[in-house]
Motif scaffolding. Structure first.
Motif, PDB file in Angstrom:
ATOM      1  N   VAL A 648     -37.680 -16.976  -8.965  1.00  0.00           N
ATOM      2  CA  VAL A 648     -37.476 -16.789  -7.526  1.00  0.00           C
ATOM      3  C   VAL A 648     -36.618 -17.916  -6.971  1.00  0.00           C
ATOM      4  O   VAL A 648     -35.638 -17.715  -6.286  1.00  0.00           O
ATOM      5  N   LYS A 649     -37.026 -19.203  -7.386  1.00  0.00           N
ATOM      6  CA  LYS A 649     -36.364 -20.390  -6.842  1.00  0.00           C
ATOM      7  C   LYS A 649     -34.870 -20.403  -7.148  1.00  0.00           C
ATOM      8  O   LYS A 649     -34.055 -20.823  -6.339  1.00  0.00           O
ATOM      9  N   TYR A 650     -34.504 -19.957  -8.375  1.00  0.00           N
ATOM     10  CA  TYR A 650     -33.114 -20.116  -8.813  1.00  0.00           C
ATOM     11  C   TYR A 650     -32.338 -18.799  -8.781  1.00  0.00           C
ATOM     12  O   TYR A 650     -31.353 -18.631  -9.500  1.00  0.00           O
ATOM     13  N   SER A 651     -32.785 -17.833  -7.908  1.00  0.00           N
ATOM     14  CA  SER A 651     -32.051 -16.573  -7.742  1.00  0.00           C
ATOM     15  C   SER A 651     -31.850 -16.299  -6.254  1.00  0.00           C
ATOM     16  O   SER A 651     -32.597 -16.826  -5.410  1.00  0.00           O
ATOM     17  N   TYR A 691     -39.916 -34.143 -16.459  1.00  0.00           N
ATOM     18  CA  TYR A 691     -39.125 -34.553 -15.289  1.00  0.00           C
ATOM     19  C   TYR A 691     -37.650 -34.177 -15.383  1.00  0.00           C
ATOM     20  O   TYR A 691     -36.803 -34.737 -14.716  1.00  0.00           O
ATOM     21  N   TYR A 692     -37.290 -33.257 -16.311  1.00  0.00           N
ATOM     22  CA  TYR A 692     -35.874 -32.907 -16.430  1.00  0.00           C
ATOM     23  C   TYR A 692     -35.489 -31.852 -15.418  1.00  0.00           C
ATOM     24  O   TYR A 692     -36.124 -30.810 -15.310  1.00  0.00           O
ATOM     25  N   ARG A 693     -34.444 -32.138 -14.669  1.00  0.00           N
ATOM     26  CA  ARG A 693     -33.926 -31.172 -13.710  1.00  0.00           C
ATOM     27  C   ARG A 693     -32.427 -31.080 -13.916  1.00  0.00           C
ATOM     28  O   ARG A 693     -31.759 -32.096 -14.158  1.00  0.00           O
ATOM     29  N   VAL A 694     -31.890 -29.853 -13.842  1.00  0.00           N
ATOM     30  CA  VAL A 694     -30.441 -29.704 -14.003  1.00  0.00           C
ATOM     31  C   VAL A 694     -29.760 -30.333 -12.804  1.00  0.00           C
ATOM     32  O   VAL A 694     -30.157 -30.111 -11.664  1.00  0.00           O
ATOM     33  N   ASN A 695     -28.735 -31.155 -13.121  1.00  0.00           N
ATOM     34  CA  ASN A 695     -28.055 -31.869 -12.054  1.00  0.00           C
ATOM     35  C   ASN A 695     -26.909 -31.007 -11.516  1.00  0.00           C
ATOM     36  O   ASN A 695     -25.806 -31.011 -12.045  1.00  0.00           O
ATOM     37  N   PHE A 705     -39.871 -31.041  -9.257  1.00  0.00           N
ATOM     38  CA  PHE A 705     -40.045 -32.334  -9.922  1.00  0.00           C
ATOM     39  C   PHE A 705     -39.724 -32.290 -11.415  1.00  0.00           C
ATOM     40  O   PHE A 705     -39.863 -33.277 -12.120  1.00  0.00           O
ATOM     41  N   GLY A 706     -39.390 -31.130 -11.922  1.00  0.00           N
ATOM     42  CA  GLY A 706     -39.078 -31.029 -13.359  1.00  0.00           C
ATOM     43  C   GLY A 706     -40.296 -31.178 -14.237  1.00  0.00           C
ATOM     44  O   GLY A 706     -40.196 -31.710 -15.349  1.00  0.00           O
ATOM     45  N   ILE A 707     -41.458 -30.704 -13.709  1.00  0.00           N
ATOM     46  CA  ILE A 707     -42.643 -30.820 -14.559  1.00  0.00           C
ATOM     47  C   ILE A 707     -43.187 -29.453 -14.983  1.00  0.00           C
ATOM     48  O   ILE A 707     -43.942 -29.355 -15.938  1.00  0.00           O
ATOM     49  N   GLY A 708     -42.751 -28.387 -14.288  1.00  0.00           N
ATOM     50  CA  GLY A 708     -43.308 -27.058 -14.558  1.00  0.00           C
ATOM     51  C   GLY A 708     -43.063 -26.607 -15.991  1.00  0.00           C
ATOM     52  O   GLY A 708     -44.002 -26.223 -16.699  1.00  0.00           O
ATOM     53  N   LEU A 709     -41.811 -26.637 -16.454  1.00  0.00           N
ATOM     54  CA  LEU A 709     -41.500 -26.162 -17.812  1.00  0.00           C
ATOM     55  C   LEU A 709     -42.090 -27.082 -18.870  1.00  0.00           C
ATOM     56  O   LEU A 709     -42.498 -26.633 -19.937  1.00  0.00           O
ATOM     57  N   TYR A 710     -42.170 -28.404 -18.516  1.00  0.00           N
ATOM     58  CA  TYR A 710     -42.766 -29.347 -19.471  1.00  0.00           C
ATOM     59  C   TYR A 710     -44.229 -29.009 -19.707  1.00  0.00           C
ATOM     60  O   TYR A 710     -44.689 -28.888 -20.837  1.00  0.00           O
ATOM     61  N   LEU A 711     -44.944 -28.781 -18.581  1.00  0.00           N
ATOM     62  CA  LEU A 711     -46.367 -28.437 -18.698  1.00  0.00           C
ATOM     63  C   LEU A 711     -46.540 -27.111 -19.439  1.00  0.00           C
ATOM     64  O   LEU A 711     -47.389 -26.980 -20.323  1.00  0.00           O
TER      65      LEU A 711
HETATM   66  P1  ADP Z   1     -38.592 -27.703 -11.171  1.00  0.00           P
HETATM   67  O1  ADP Z   1     -39.782 -27.995 -10.425  1.00  0.00           O
HETATM   68  O2  ADP Z   1     -37.430 -28.638 -10.972  1.00  0.00           O
HETATM   69  O3  ADP Z   1     -38.181 -26.275 -11.039  1.00  0.00           O
HETATM   70  P2  ADP Z   1     -39.190 -26.970 -13.872  1.00  0.00           P
HETATM   71  O4  ADP Z   1     -39.684 -27.775 -15.019  1.00  0.00           O
HETATM   72  O5  ADP Z   1     -39.895 -25.758 -13.578  1.00  0.00           O
HETATM   73  O6  ADP Z   1     -39.017 -27.935 -12.656  1.00  0.00           O
HETATM   74  O7  ADP Z   1     -37.718 -26.569 -14.235  1.00  0.00           O
HETATM   75  C1  ADP Z   1     -36.868 -27.543 -14.757  1.00  0.00           C
HETATM   76  C2  ADP Z   1     -35.430 -27.218 -14.377  1.00  0.00           C
HETATM   77  O8  ADP Z   1     -35.017 -26.027 -15.086  1.00  0.00           O
HETATM   78  C3  ADP Z   1     -35.161 -26.863 -12.990  1.00  0.00           C
HETATM   79  O9  ADP Z   1     -34.923 -28.032 -12.192  1.00  0.00           O
HETATM   80  C4  ADP Z   1     -33.973 -25.972 -13.035  1.00  0.00           C
HETATM   81  O10 ADP Z   1     -32.815 -26.740 -12.993  1.00  0.00           O
HETATM   82  C5  ADP Z   1     -34.090 -25.290 -14.340  1.00  0.00           C
HETATM   83  N1  ADP Z   1     -34.633 -23.914 -14.237  1.00  0.00           N
HETATM   84  C6  ADP Z   1     -35.900 -23.525 -14.426  1.00  0.00           C
HETATM   85  N2  ADP Z   1     -36.021 -22.200 -14.332  1.00  0.00           N
HETATM   86  C7  ADP Z   1     -34.779 -21.707 -14.057  1.00  0.00           C
HETATM   87  C8  ADP Z   1     -34.269 -20.395 -13.809  1.00  0.00           C
HETATM   88  N3  ADP Z   1     -35.002 -19.314 -13.835  1.00  0.00           N
HETATM   89  N4  ADP Z   1     -32.918 -20.292 -13.538  1.00  0.00           N
HETATM   90  C9  ADP Z   1     -32.145 -21.369 -13.491  1.00  0.00           C
HETATM   91  N5  ADP Z   1     -32.602 -22.647 -13.720  1.00  0.00           N
HETATM   92  C10 ADP Z   1     -33.907 -22.805 -13.987  1.00  0.00           C
END
Ligand code: ADP
Length: 742
Positions: A648-651, A691-695, A705-711
């Motif tokens: 949702v966030k990235y669309s 804590y990785y986030r695409v710049n 905060f870049g913790i969701g995918l890590y967790l």
């Molecule tokens: P955040 O809280 O920053 O979303 P996440 O760990 O969930 O942290 O995601 C890490 C990073 O992965 C995001 O900052 C974003 O740049 C990228 N990302 C995650 N999901 C998507 C997605 N569906 N489409 C594009 N980029 C995504």
């Protein structure tokens, strides 16, 4: 008779024949000399002159007290142009004035009945169009009358040029052909013996000559006893009338040959040209001279190869007709063989020289090749030296970097089990620099909570399939230092062609302080999250109560505001839950609470929640059969929720989000596909890092905060599952995770 008469003494039979000298003698006006006209000459002088004219050997007669000279064709070149023709009829004293001092006393002795020899006298002769040094053995013997009165001197010469020249050649090549010289020496000895025999025989001849003075028949005896072969053959059929012992020995056909035909005695000469030569001399009167001629004679029944110098001289009768041939010869076999051997040796030496020259050329070529190869080696060496320099510079730089970064280095040989490390690493392991690191010491120092995992990481990196990567954290408990040290071990294994590991090298970094900082940060986040959670729970409850109480409110604003408050509270609580979870994870307090549940239902619930908080998106679930899994429903739910909220966030609003759920390979695979901004390839590998986030400046307004995918990845890892992503920037992403069914 007058001087004008062209042949003054043609009527004297004893002056018949004798070639050009015969002619000159017959023309000479002897009456002007002390000899007087020939018809008045004493019989012994006549006999001797006759013998001289028919002899192929050089013969000179010196008659009377003033030694008036008569000589034959063979002797003429010995006098040469300086003395001939004045010598004929002249005194030997005048002709040989320059050596008279030497030969005068000899002549005087001979006139007293003695004999003398003058060996190897050199005479320069022009016989073949050029001047050559010729050598002769001279023999001086008295010519006696029947009464024993000595009237003159007989000078007989035997040419020894060949022998002298051979000797000279031998001496010249003495050094090079020492072996040859020995043979030559023996040949010379034989020749010397022959010479001695010749000399002896000459003395015999002398005696015979004395007898000859008695009668003509004695002349025959002289010939027969001559030390060189003499034969006389009469008539065209060549009937042997005279053959001395020497020639009989050469023939080797016994002594009963007189009266027989030459061709019958020596049939083996049939095809050796001799018969033709004899016939030619008999027919034409021209003398025939052969030098070093090879003849194969059957001597005493056996074929023997010998070499001869021989003459055939026509015998001319009173009326000028040829009635026979006189044959004189000298056996030069020894000299010929010596010459042959010399030639063979010379041939061998020149063949050897050619081979040596060829070998030299090959060696020269090889040398050139070696030279080129050497130059190439030198170039390569230079390059290697440069590379070595660069390498050692790089090594120095690496060492500096290692020292500056305080890195421990290690190198493990998995074949021998040998483990090597730098001094810093040894100090971390509680070892002295000079101590060896035994493999068990390297693992014993690892904290027992980490040891099994660290060893497993090493073993995994040593499998070819792992790609050889080694990257892990562990705590070292050094027996000499009570403070635990947390290190990050990072290395790479190398494999041989058989895919067997041959070494594992890498570095250890002391991350104790870094880890402590993180721990402090985690503790703080955990504490704050925990503190926030209580008021947030109360807030959630209040919002929900308010929501149910004001459900039927007419005021649209209030119900809308409450909905929004509800959504924000949910977001906040999921955020705080995330931080709480991460701090739990870091401190190892995250535990799975597994139970059997229906995954389809869980997915539908999570979609409904997201759809509720994000109504602007079309979220669909592809047909998914009821799947019962054994897992932690809360944590798997949080993973699905995180993937959906990211989609949702990235669309863009209004786009489609599709969820699938498939059973695959004893596991279940869930995917969440969006049509959003996508992720670049270089970012994909880091998405699951803490804590990785695409710049991306275009999306900096999107919070997180870049913790969701890590967790999520940690939760899936704990479920022994996998999580990954496929994405195309600008088109969208699909996140997958799978967990085993059993
Ligand atoms: P955040 O809280 O920053 O979303 P996440 O760990 O969930 O942290 O995601 C890490 C990073 O992965 C995001 O900052 C974003 O740049 C990228 N990302 C995650 N999901 C998507 C997605 N569906 N489409 C594009 N980029 C995504």
């Amino acid at each position: 008779m007058s001087n004008n008469d062209s042949n003054l003494y043609n009527n004297q039979p004893f002056l018949a024949g004798g070639g050009s000298m015969g002619e000159m003698i017959r023309k000479f006006d002897w009456s002007k000399t002390s000899l007087g006209p020939p018809e008045q000459w004493p019989v012994e002088l006549k006999n001797m002159t006759s013998m001289l004219l028919t002899n192929a050997f050089p013969v000179l007669i010196c008659w009377g007290d003033d030694f008036i000279q008569i000589y034959n064709d063979a002797f003429r070149p010995i006098n040469g142009e300086g003395k001939h023709p004045q010598a004929l009829g002249g005194s030997a004293k005048d002709t040989y004035a320059e050596i008279w001092e030497t030969i005068g006393p000899m002549f005087a002795d001979v006139m007293q009945g003695k004999t003398h020899g003058f060996p190897e006298f050199m005479v320069p002769l022009n016989r073949n169009g050029y001047i050559e040094e010729c050598y002769f053995d001279f023999s001086y013997s008295p010519i006696k009358s029947v009464d024993g009165i000595i009237g003159g001197i007989l000078v007989v010469c035997v040419e020894t040029t060949e022998r002298v020249n051979s000797l000279k050649e031998f001496q010249k090549s003495e050094d090079a052909f020492r072996n040859m010289n020995e043979e030559m020496a023996s040949a010379n000895e034989e020749l010397a013996t022959t010479n001695e025999e010749l000399f002896e025989s000459r003395e015999n001849l002398q005696q015979l000559l004395e007898e000859l003075a008695d009668s003509e028949s004695k002349t025959r005896s002289i010939v027969e006893a001559a030390p060189f072969p003499i034969g006389v053959y009469i008539g065209k059929e060549m009937r042997v009338v005279l053959a001395n012992k020497s020639i009989l020995d050469v023939w080797g056909k016994g002594y009963d040959v007189i009266g027989k035909l030459y061709a019958d005695i020596l049939p083996e000469l049939d095809n050796q040209a001799v018969f033709t030569q004899l016939d030619h001399v008999f027919t034409t009167g021209e003398p025939f001279v052969a030098r070093n001629q090879r003849l194969d004679l059957v001597v005493d029944g056996e074929t023997k190869t010998s070499y001869f110098n021989y003459n055939f001289t026509a015998l001319v009768g009173k009326s000028g007709e040829i009635y026979g041939v006189m044959n004189t010869a000298a056996d030069v076999t020894d000299v010929a063989i010596a010459r042959q051997k010399l030639q063979e040796t010379t041939d061998d030496v020149s063949a050897l020289n050619e081979e040596l020259a060829a070998t030299n050329e090959e060696l020269a070529a090889t040398n050139e090749e070696l030279l080129v190869a050497n130059e190439e080696h030198a170039l390569i060496n230079n390059e290697l030296a440069k590379v070595n320099n660069q390498l050692s510079l790089a090594q120095d730089e690496l060492q500096l970097a290692i020292n500056a970064a305080s890195l421990g280095t290690f190198d493990l040989n998995p074949v021998t089990g040998r483990f090597v490390g730098n001094d810093l690493l040894k100090s971390w392991f509680g070892l002295q620099p000079e101590e060896e690191i035994e493999l068990h010491k390297a693992t014993d120092v690892i904290d027992e909570n980490d040891r099994e995992r660290a060893i497993a990481a090493i073993q995994t990196s040593l499998t070819y399939e792992s790609g050889g990567d080694f990257d892990t954290y562990y705590t070292i408990l050094n027996p000499l230092n009570p403070i635990p040290k947390i290190v990050r071990a990072k290395g790479k294994a190398l494999f041989n062609d058989e895919r067997q590991p041959i070494r594992l090298s890498g570095v250890l970094q002391d991350v104790t302080e870094q880890r402590k900082d993180e721990q402090r940060k985690n503790d703080f986040i955990g504490m704050v999250s925990h503190e926030l959670k209580t008021p947030l729970t109360s807030l959630t409850a209040i919002v929900q109560v308010l929501n149910s109480k004001l459900k039927s409110s007419e005021d649209n604003f209030i119900s809308g505001a409450l909905d929004k408050a509800n959504i924000q509270v949910r977001k906040m609580s999921s955020m705080i839950n995330g931080f709480l979870n991460i701090s739990r994870l870091e401190s190892g307090k995250i535990h799975l609470d597994k139970s059997d549940f229906n995954l389809e239902v869980l997915i539908e619930n999570m979609i409904a929640e997201t759809q509720f908080s994000s109504p602007g998106y079309l979220i669909s679930l592809s047909p998914c059969n009821p799947i019962s899994v054994n897992a932690d429903p809360d944590k798997i739910g949080s993973v699905i929720s995180n993937l959906l909220s990211n989609a949702v966030k990235y669309s863009q609003k209004g786009t489609h989000i599709e969820v699938t759920c498939l059973i695959k390979d004893n596991g279940v695979e869930i995917s969440v596909r969006d049509e959003g901004i996508g992720v670049k390839a270089e970012d994909v590998q880091h998405l699951f890092d803490r804590y990785y986030r695409v710049n991306n400046p275009n999306y900096s307004h999107i919070s997180g905060f870049g913790i969701g995918l890590y967790l999520s990845s940690e939760i899936i890892r704990q479920h022994r599952g996998e999580i990954w992503v496929e994405s195309t920037p600008g088109k969208g992403s699909t996140f997958y995770f799978s967990i085993p069914l059993k």
